[in-house]
Scaffold this active site. Structure first.
Site: not given
Ligand code: ADP
Length: 169
Positions: A34, A119
């Site tokens: 995000d 994540g």
């Molecule tokens: P949530 O709160 O839904 O768990 P996160 O952002 O913490 O969301 O993580 C969701 C997934 O996105 C995780 O597998 C993380 O490794 C991945 N992620 C984080 N940054 C990026 C990015 N820039 N591009 C693609 N995936 C990402």
């Protein structure tokens, strides 16, 4: 026939019609994917999200992509993992389904999903990959669904999980 492919990449760099954001209920930005999407899209994305007034878990909303290569961002709110007994699987399925429904309504031909909820929200990555692949497979043959679906993995371990599932097709 739709193509479903797993790749390892930063989702903010992808040149697709829409990328999906794993947002929170406020839609006002957070960490992880995000935060990366908001940084890359620029401040207009936050302004557009403010106008949406939040989003329920399992639902999805669409905005332009602003400074991103992607034309649209589909924001969906995944469930926080509490051990699996609080409807997490159905809510995660709903995230993929509602994101694809919005894509269908907006003429989106190519879409990239991150590992929603895997994540900070703590959803086990293998179970989440199962849900992602089976939910997308069940819907992509409907009329006007995107014909190119990318599962955008941040780690090599996540990519391996998706590759195993996609090879079973
Ligand atoms: P949530 O709160 O839904 O768990 P996160 O952002 O913490 O969301 O993580 C969701 C997934 O996105 C995780 O597998 C993380 O490794 C991945 N992620 C984080 N940054 C990026 C990015 N820039 N591009 C693609 N995936 C990402």
């Amino acid at each position: 026939m739709a193509s479903l492919t797993a790749i390892q990449a930063d989702i903010t760099t992808l040149n697709v019609d829409a990328i999906v954001n794993a947002a929170n209920n406020t839609l006002l930005g957070g960490g992880g994917v995000d935060g990366a999407i908001h940084r890359a899209a620029g401040p207009q994305l936050l302004a557009a999200c403010r106008r949406l007034g939040g989003c329920e878990t399992g639902q999805a909303r669409i905005t332009p992509g602003f400074d991103l290569p992607a034309r649209h961002v589909i924001h969906t709110v995944g469930p926080v993992w509490h051990g699996g007994g609080r409807g997490e699987a159905e809510l995660l399925r709903a995230c993929y389904r509602e994101s694809l429904r919005l894509a269908q309504q907006h003429g989106i031909h190519s879409i990239a999903f991150p590992g929603i909820s895997t994540g900070v929200y703590g959803y086990p990555a293998d179970q989440a990959a199962d849900i992602a692949v089976t939910t997308v497979e069940a819907l992509v043959d409907e009329p006007n669904m995107p014909q190119r679906v990318l599962f955008c993995c941040f780690s090599a371990a996540d990519l391996a999980l998706y590759d195993t599932r996609l090879r079973r097709q």
